[in-house]
Design a protein around this motif. Structure first.
Motif, PDB file in Angstrom:
ATOM      1  N   PRO A 172       0.781  -1.254   0.000  1.00 53.06           N
ATOM      2  CA  PRO A 172       0.000   0.000   0.000  1.00 53.06           C
ATOM      3  C   PRO A 172       0.803   1.290   0.000  1.00 53.06           C
ATOM      4  O   PRO A 172       0.586   2.163  -0.863  1.00 53.06           O
ATOM      5  CB  PRO A 172      -0.846  -0.132   1.274  1.00 53.06           C
ATOM      6  N   GLU A 173       1.704   1.488   0.947  1.00 51.95           N
ATOM      7  CA  GLU A 173       2.374   2.784   1.073  1.00 51.95           C
ATOM      8  C   GLU A 173       3.177   3.135  -0.170  1.00 51.95           C
ATOM      9  O   GLU A 173       3.092   4.249  -0.689  1.00 51.95           O
ATOM     10  CB  GLU A 173       3.276   2.777   2.318  1.00 51.95           C
ATOM     11  N   THR A 174       3.954   2.190  -0.678  1.00 53.13           N
ATOM     12  CA  THR A 174       4.795   2.502  -1.835  1.00 53.13           C
ATOM     13  C   THR A 174       3.979   2.582  -3.120  1.00 53.13           C
ATOM     14  O   THR A 174       4.205   3.480  -3.949  1.00 53.13           O
ATOM     15  CB  THR A 174       5.922   1.472  -2.001  1.00 53.13           C
TER      16      THR A 174
ATOM     17  N   ALA B  69       0.368   7.888  -7.276  1.00 58.17           N
ATOM     18  CA  ALA B  69      -0.105   9.265  -7.137  1.00 58.17           C
ATOM     19  C   ALA B  69       0.884  10.270  -7.709  1.00 58.17           C
ATOM     20  O   ALA B  69       0.493  11.227  -8.386  1.00 58.17           O
ATOM     21  CB  ALA B  69      -0.366   9.577  -5.667  1.00 58.17           C
ATOM     22  N   ASN B  70       2.159  10.064  -7.470  1.00 59.71           N
ATOM     23  CA  ASN B  70       3.143  11.082  -7.814  1.00 59.71           C
ATOM     24  C   ASN B  70       3.710  10.946  -9.218  1.00 59.71           C
ATOM     25  O   ASN B  70       3.964  11.954  -9.880  1.00 59.71           O
ATOM     26  CB  ASN B  70       4.284  11.071  -6.787  1.00 59.71           C
ATOM     27  N   ILE B  71       3.921   9.743  -9.685  1.00 61.63           N
ATOM     28  CA  ILE B  71       4.491   9.563 -11.022  1.00 61.63           C
ATOM     29  C   ILE B  71       3.430   9.600 -12.102  1.00 61.63           C
ATOM     30  O   ILE B  71       3.596  10.258 -13.134  1.00 61.63           O
ATOM     31  CB  ILE B  71       5.285   8.246 -11.108  1.00 61.63           C
ATOM     32  N   PHE B  72       2.319   8.935 -11.870  1.00 60.76           N
ATOM     33  CA  PHE B  72       1.317   8.790 -12.929  1.00 60.76           C
ATOM     34  C   PHE B  72       0.196   9.824 -12.825  1.00 60.76           C
ATOM     35  O   PHE B  72      -0.131  10.485 -13.812  1.00 60.76           O
ATOM     36  CB  PHE B  72       0.757   7.365 -12.926  1.00 60.76           C
TER      37      PHE B  72
ATOM     38  N   LEU C  21       1.526  11.847   1.147  1.00 52.49           N
ATOM     39  CA  LEU C  21       0.368  10.958   1.023  1.00 52.49           C
ATOM     40  C   LEU C  21      -0.568  11.054   2.229  1.00 52.49           C
ATOM     41  O   LEU C  21      -1.792  11.119   2.087  1.00 52.49           O
ATOM     42  CB  LEU C  21       0.864   9.525   0.846  1.00 52.49           C
ATOM     43  N   ARG C  22      -0.006  11.086   3.417  1.00 53.14           N
ATOM     44  CA  ARG C  22      -0.831  10.988   4.622  1.00 53.14           C
ATOM     45  C   ARG C  22      -1.861  12.104   4.759  1.00 53.14           C
ATOM     46  O   ARG C  22      -3.008  11.857   5.164  1.00 53.14           O
ATOM     47  CB  ARG C  22       0.082  10.943   5.850  1.00 53.14           C
ATOM     48  N   PRO C  23      -1.527  13.368   4.443  1.00 54.05           N
ATOM     49  CA  PRO C  23      -2.528  14.436   4.610  1.00 54.05           C
ATOM     50  C   PRO C  23      -3.589  14.491   3.515  1.00 54.05           C
ATOM     51  O   PRO C  23      -4.503  15.325   3.592  1.00 54.05           O
ATOM     52  CB  PRO C  23      -1.676  15.719   4.566  1.00 54.05           C
ATOM     53  N   ARG C  24      -3.501  13.664   2.486  1.00 56.07           N
ATOM     54  CA  ARG C  24      -4.496  13.727   1.417  1.00 56.07           C
ATOM     55  C   ARG C  24      -5.886  13.409   1.950  1.00 56.07           C
ATOM     56  O   ARG C  24      -6.047  12.685   2.935  1.00 56.07           O
ATOM     57  CB  ARG C  24      -4.133  12.745   0.296  1.00 56.07           C
ATOM     58  N   THR C  25      -6.889  13.919   1.267  1.00 56.69           N
ATOM     59  CA  THR C  25      -8.274  13.725   1.711  1.00 56.69           C
ATOM     60  C   THR C  25      -8.714  12.288   1.450  1.00 56.69           C
ATOM     61  O   THR C  25      -8.136  11.579   0.614  1.00 56.69           O
ATOM     62  CB  THR C  25      -9.217  14.669   0.956  1.00 56.69           C
TER      63      THR C  25
ATOM     64  N   ALA D 227      -9.451   7.717  -4.830  1.00 51.36           N
ATOM     65  CA  ALA D 227      -9.158   7.791  -6.259  1.00 51.36           C
ATOM     66  C   ALA D 227      -7.850   7.075  -6.590  1.00 51.36           C
ATOM     67  O   ALA D 227      -7.750   6.384  -7.611  1.00 51.36           O
ATOM     68  CB  ALA D 227      -9.094   9.254  -6.703  1.00 51.36           C
ATOM     69  N   ILE D 228      -6.859   7.221  -5.725  1.00 53.84           N
ATOM     70  CA  ILE D 228      -5.599   6.503  -5.934  1.00 53.84           C
ATOM     71  C   ILE D 228      -5.841   5.004  -5.834  1.00 53.84           C
ATOM     72  O   ILE D 228      -5.356   4.219  -6.662  1.00 53.84           O
ATOM     73  CB  ILE D 228      -4.538   6.957  -4.912  1.00 53.84           C
ATOM     74  N   ARG D 229      -6.615   4.592  -4.813  1.00 59.79           N
ATOM     75  CA  ARG D 229      -6.940   3.170  -4.646  1.00 59.79           C
ATOM     76  C   ARG D 229      -7.623   2.606  -5.890  1.00 59.79           C
ATOM     77  O   ARG D 229      -7.279   1.515  -6.384  1.00 59.79           O
ATOM     78  CB  ARG D 229      -7.847   3.014  -3.415  1.00 59.79           C
ATOM     79  N   ASP D 230      -8.558   3.356  -6.423  1.00 57.89           N
ATOM     80  CA  ASP D 230      -9.290   2.883  -7.594  1.00 57.89           C
ATOM     81  C   ASP D 230      -8.376   2.771  -8.813  1.00 57.89           C
ATOM     82  O   ASP D 230      -8.504   1.838  -9.623  1.00 57.89           O
ATOM     83  CB  ASP D 230     -10.460   3.819  -7.894  1.00 57.89           C
ATOM     84  N   GLY D 231      -7.437   3.711  -8.952  1.00 54.00           N
ATOM     85  CA  GLY D 231      -6.484   3.623 -10.053  1.00 54.00           C
ATOM     86  C   GLY D 231      -5.600   2.404  -9.941  1.00 54.00           C
ATOM     87  O   GLY D 231      -5.334   1.714 -10.941  1.00 54.00           O
TER      88      GLY D 231
END
Length: 335
Positions: free
Chosen positions: A127-129, A135-138, A271-275, A281-285
């Protein structure tokens, strides 16, 4: 399912060294609306955990003060309105905190089923990586097929994930790493060229390898002392994505003219402060684009060490020594 009233968890009475972490007993976490409760079988150790242990990365409001940002295990309870999972499902999840414990409550929208064929150890390394890299690259930097990327810290959990995903989606990958063994490991994962930053100037190597053009994306976790060379390593319309400041957040000297002349984009995120909506949305991607790659064995987490839960301090020492290649995972004794 009958649940115990207490659990074992890693307590941090005072910030400081790894020895400050102690095992303690306490109540199970509250399961809020939309949460699932996971009986934890394995937990990942990550750099933000080290920072929180030192007192440099406090949990956001409402998050558990217990360390730990990723877990894998079995769903044992569902909060009101939680959907997508059933009691008994094997899941891994991005936690907002509380992962260093026998039970962890997480929003259902931050959880995914284990990829087919995975066990708790491999699932906890995801999960974390994978959330961070996706989120950051894509999502943010928009890396596309046929582009080039420079990944700093190529042998870290983030780096080994970034190499594999970037290559799987058709990008050419360059990385930095701190010794020959780490460089070989990065190239074995798919990096075209691993640059030993102790012996080579990564900017010079990148420009030479790309015929003077530079790369389209740089993923940076080093921060201040790399900023100028990162800017100089980017091609026209290049994107610099900053995710950490291991060398500090201040830039002593930099030529920012290329930001204008080459239309560069400089961005960053934690990542941690994201809503919750952003994390969902990241999970779904990941579920749509990356889980099939994991199940097809095109991509896999690189695991350096698996330690029993009781040796959490050793896991943190191993992280701080910096000799690891890939992830460090803790496993519960009952698993």
């Amino acid at each position: 399912m009958t649940l115990p009233t207490e659990m074992t968890y890693v307590d941090l009475p005072d910030p400081g060294g790894p020895e400050n972490m102690v095992l303690a007993r306490g109540p199970l976490p509250d399961v809020k609306a939309g949460d699932i409760l996971i009986r934890v079988e394995a937990s990942g150790i990550n750099r933000p955990d080290v920072l929180q242990r030192k007192g440099d990365y406090p949990p956001p409001p409402g998050a558990s003060p217990i360390l730990g940002l990723e877990v894998a295990g079995e769903v044992v309870a569902l909060g009101e309105g939680a959907t997508g999972f059933s009691i008994g499902d094997k899941v891994c999840a991005l936690a907002n905190g509380g992962g260093y414990a026998e039970y962890c409550a997480v929003p259902a929208t931050q959880a995914l089923h284990w990829p087919k064929g995975y066990d708790a150890t491999k699932a906890a390394a995801l999960p974390e990586t994978f959330f961070t890299v996706w989120a950051n690259i894509f999502d943010m930097a928009g890396l596309k097929t046929g582009e080039t990327i420079l990944v700093h810290g190529g042998s870290s959990g983030i780096g080994t994930t970034a190499i594999q995903l970037a290559k799987a989606f058709g990008a050419e990958v360059f990385v930095t790493a701190g010794n020959a063994e780490k460089c070989r490991a990065c190239e074995a994962l798919g990096a075209k060229r691993a640059i030993n930053y102790r012996e080579e100037d990564f900017k010079a190597v990148v420009l030479e390898e790309t015929g003077g053009r530079g790369v389209d994306v740089v993923l940076d976790m080093v921060g201040g002392r790399y900023f100028d060379r990162n800017i100089g390593s980017l091609a026209k319309d290049g994107r610099l994505s900053i995710i950490a400041f291991l060398s500090g957040a201040r830039v002593e000297s930099a030529n920012i003219a290329p930001i204008l002349t080459k239309r560069l984009h400089v961005m960053g995120s934690a990542l941690r402060p994201r809503t919750p909506a952003e994390k969902r949305a990241i999970r779904d991607g990941l579920a749509a684009k990356v889980w099939p790659l994991l199940e097809g064995r095109a991509v896999a987490p690189v695991i350096h060490a698996v330690l029993p839960f009781e040796r959490v301090a050793d896991g943190h020492r191993l992280m701080e020594e910096g000799d690891h290649i890939g992830k460090i995972v803790m496993k519960m004794g009952r698993s």
